[in-house]
Design an enzyme around this catalytic site. Structure first.
Site, mmCIF file in Angstrom:
data_model
loop_
_atom_site.group_PDB
_atom_site.id
_atom_site.type_symbol
_atom_site.label_atom_id
_atom_site.label_comp_id
_atom_site.label_asym_id
_atom_site.label_seq_id
_atom_site.Cartn_x
_atom_site.Cartn_y
_atom_site.Cartn_z
ATOM 1 N N GLU A 145 50.731 48.542 50.550
ATOM 2 C CA GLU A 145 49.776 48.667 51.642
ATOM 3 C C GLU A 145 49.643 47.273 52.257
ATOM 4 O O GLU A 145 49.356 46.314 51.536
ATOM 5 C CB GLU A 145 48.428 49.138 51.078
ATOM 6 C CG GLU A 145 47.469 49.554 52.133
ATOM 7 C CD GLU A 145 46.129 50.011 51.554
ATOM 8 O OE1 GLU A 145 45.177 50.080 52.330
ATOM 9 O OE2 GLU A 145 46.036 50.268 50.340
ATOM 10 N N LYS A 149 44.401 42.927 44.528
ATOM 11 C CA LYS A 149 44.281 42.356 45.870
ATOM 12 C C LYS A 149 42.832 42.200 46.291
ATOM 13 O O LYS A 149 42.459 41.210 46.902
ATOM 14 C CB LYS A 149 44.989 43.280 46.871
ATOM 15 C CG LYS A 149 46.385 42.848 47.206
ATOM 16 C CD LYS A 149 46.969 43.728 48.282
ATOM 17 C CE LYS A 149 47.401 45.057 47.705
ATOM 18 N NZ LYS A 149 48.024 45.954 48.670
ATOM 19 N N ARG A 171 50.793 49.234 34.582
ATOM 20 C CA ARG A 171 50.648 48.071 35.459
ATOM 21 C C ARG A 171 50.874 46.799 34.661
ATOM 22 O O ARG A 171 50.695 46.796 33.451
ATOM 23 C CB ARG A 171 49.208 47.998 35.983
ATOM 24 C CG ARG A 171 48.834 48.999 36.999
ATOM 25 C CD ARG A 171 47.339 48.889 37.260
ATOM 26 N NE ARG A 171 47.018 47.788 38.151
ATOM 27 C CZ ARG A 171 47.013 47.887 39.470
ATOM 28 N NH1 ARG A 171 47.306 49.021 40.050
ATOM 29 N NH2 ARG A 171 46.702 46.860 40.225
#
Ligand code: ATP
Ligand code: MG
Length: 562
Positions: free
Chosen positions: A37, A272, A262
């Site tokens: 994104e 982020k 992850r």
């Protein structure tokens, strides 16, 4: 200690892909994608995701697309798009002509949504966001049906069309899928498909007044691109039933979503949203602050693509979450730089040394090895003269038992130069040592012992008349806690910031061969670590070095070479 050769251990993703190829699923094709994104810079966790996606495709003769998941016009920016591409390329991956944007599919996605409405699988709901949350229920209680759930297909089509036309203010109506408000998985309780956002989009401008949600967009974008294996991180596991539901309802090509753990790193935050807070709160100098775990931060710090890739390959992919020690990443960096970084001498905290028996106007050009790990790197000349600098911490007036470096009356070796003996200590009015007087033994030129007598230490040094003044920035972990998210009540993660994570040294001196150092070049300052010329602040007349990592075993290395 990890092995020095990156290996490709089998993992559950490789197993699935191999089985699919063997069964000729998707005609044996392997096609993956990386879907960032564009709302921030990539960090090393994202690097894991794109190394897995690009890496698996490459390994099995497949393709990997880069697709920007740009469905939220409010948070996204072209600045991020550009940086993401730069970072992926820097790590050595290539999407050729397969660069896509989810926003390229907005027309098609809208049509898919209309199709769901026509199938009676989606409806326009007038509940507010709060009400939707309330109606959703909890993990232990089923949700309630929206009073708008049974609208006719005609009414839904009309309202959805008007949502598209931008007739309704934001937050008043959404398009929802009609699944099951009692589903055990909360993601299946009539999730939102479209909401109105009256904002321009960085690519589609003002064309759209409504934007699709991630889950809807993602599976259909995968399908449109004929992705075979949609590899993503574990938090999407609970979304997989929804991923499958949309594709099944619409009867379109159905990629397989596969989740892996992850990357979590000790003393590091990989989110982020939180990294943005560090930038906006002024806790770091920007996304590319060398203390940041962003790709641009690591690059500026001097980490190499090979080191990062080796690290990611070593930790592998697993199905379970865990925390990887940040020391493992540093190990990989050292390992790579040890092979490639030229050795130089740099004194971080200089202490002046005058060699009394060395002629004043004389300079000696001494031979120094550029890289003991790489013979092809050759040799260089290092100037020696009467006034030198050594590291302040390499001298003790009153040396403790295990301190073998310079002290009054003691002899040590200066690397590549001579044996010197400290004869006098000069102090300022506060009693601080400001200068040492020494003598040298001309017979020890090159640093070899003239008569078999031994010294217990070898020090690095620079010639005062020839040295360059440089700025050096030393870094420590950005957080003091192994898990920075562990905080006392009422605090947030910034309470765990390490106030000593940056130390500026403004009086460092380096040997003159560094005059040609250009931004991004990395050197080993002998005994001090690896240092990279800062890409942003360094100037030819004022070099700035970032310490990439310290050396683990400085003494052993020096002993080996001499
Ligand atoms: P963040 O949590 O940092 O905000 P994100 O997941 O929201 O990251 P995206 O741009 O959506 O950011 O991520 C792109 C891809 O990177 C996703 O497929 C996601 O699974 C993956 N990813 C993000 N963080 C990690 C991580 N720490 N380890 C592995 N993969 C990650
Ligand atoms: Mg995300």
């Amino acid at each position: 200690m990890p092995s020095t050769e990156p290996t490709a251990p089998s993992n559950f993703i490789r197993t699935i892909i191999r089985e699919d190829i063997a069964a000729n699923k998707n005609d044996g094709r392997v096609h993956t994608r990386f879907p960032p994104e564009p709302n921030g810079y990539l960090h090393i966790g994202h690097a894991k995701a794109f190394c897995v996606n690009f890496g698996m495709a490459a390994e099995y003769g497949g393709l990997c697309n880069l697709r920007f998941d740009d469905t939220n016009p409010v948070k996204e920016d072209v600045e991020y798009v550009d940086s993401i591409m730069e970072d992926i390329r820097w790590l050595g991956f290539n999407w050729d002509d397969r660069l896509f944007y989810a926003s390229d599919y907005f027309d098609q996605l809208y049509e898919y949504a209309v199709q769901l409405v026509k199938l009676g699988k989606a409806y326009v709901c007038d509940l507010s966001a709060d009400e939707i949350r309330e109606y959703r229920g909890t993990l232990t209680e089923p949700g309630k049906n929206s009073p708008y759930r049974d609208r006719s297909v005609e009414e839904n089509l009309d309202l959805f069309e008007r949502m598209k036309a931008g007739e309704f203010p934001d937050g008043t109506r959404v398009l929802r899928s009609k699944i099951d408000m009692a589903a055990g998985n909360l993601n299946m309780r009539d999730p939102v498909i479209y909401r109105n956002i009256h904002a321009s989009h960085h690519r589609t401008g003002d064309k759209w007044r409504l934007y699709p949600m991630y889950d809807f967009t993602h599976c259909l974008s995968d399908s449109i691109e004929s992705i075979t294996h949609s590899l993503c991180s574990l938090e999407f596991e609970d979304h997989r039933p929804l991923y499958d539901w949309y594709l099944d309802q619409l009867g379109v090509f159905h990629p397989q979503q596969i989740e892996f753990a992850r990357l979590n790193l000790s003393y590091t935050i990989l989110s982020k949203r939180k990294l943005i807070q560090l930038v906006d709160g002024g806790h770091v100098s920007g996304w590319d602050d060398p203390r940041m775990p962003t790709i641009c931060g690591l690059r500026r710090r001097g980490f190499t693509p090979a080191a990062i890739r080796n690290f990611l390959e070593r930790i592998g992919v697993a199905k379970r979450d865990s925390i990887v020690a940040v020391a493992d990443l540093e190990f990989s960096v050292r390992e790579d730089l040890n092979k490639h970084a030229p050795r130089v001498m740099g004194v971080l905290n200089p202490l002046k040394v005058v060699i009394d028996n060395y002629p004043e106007d004389q300079t000696d050009e001494l031979d120094a090895v550029n890289n003991p790990e790489d013979e092809s790197a050759g040799m260089r000349k290092v100037p020696f003269s009467r006034v030198l600098y050594i590291e302040r911490e390499d001298f003790r007036e009153d040396p403790p038992k295990k301190f073998y470096r310079l002290a009054p009356g003691r002899e040590v070796r200066l690397r590549y130069a001579y044996f010197i003996t400290c004869t006098d200590v000069i102090k300022d009015e506060n009693g601080e040592v400001i200068e040492l007087r020494c003598t040298y033994d001309p017979a020890s030129r090159g640093g070899s012992s003239p008569d078999g007598r031994k010294v217990k230490a070898t020090l690095h040094w620079v010639s005062a008349a020839h040295a360059l003044d440089v700025e050096v920035r030393l870094y420590e972990h950005l957080f003091t806690k192994e898990n920075p998210m562990e905080v006392d009540e009422g605090q947030d993660f910034t309470a765990n910031l390490n106030s000593d994570s940056l130390e500026l040294l403004t009086s460092a001196k380096v040997e003159p061969s560094l005059a040609d150092a250009t931004p991004g070049m990395t050197y080993q300052f002998e005994r001090r670590g690896y240092f990279c010329v800062d890409a942003k602040d360094s100037r030819p007349d004022h070099l700035v070095f970032n310490r990439t990592v310290t050396l683990r075993d400085t003494w052993a290395k020096i002993a080996k070479v001499l």
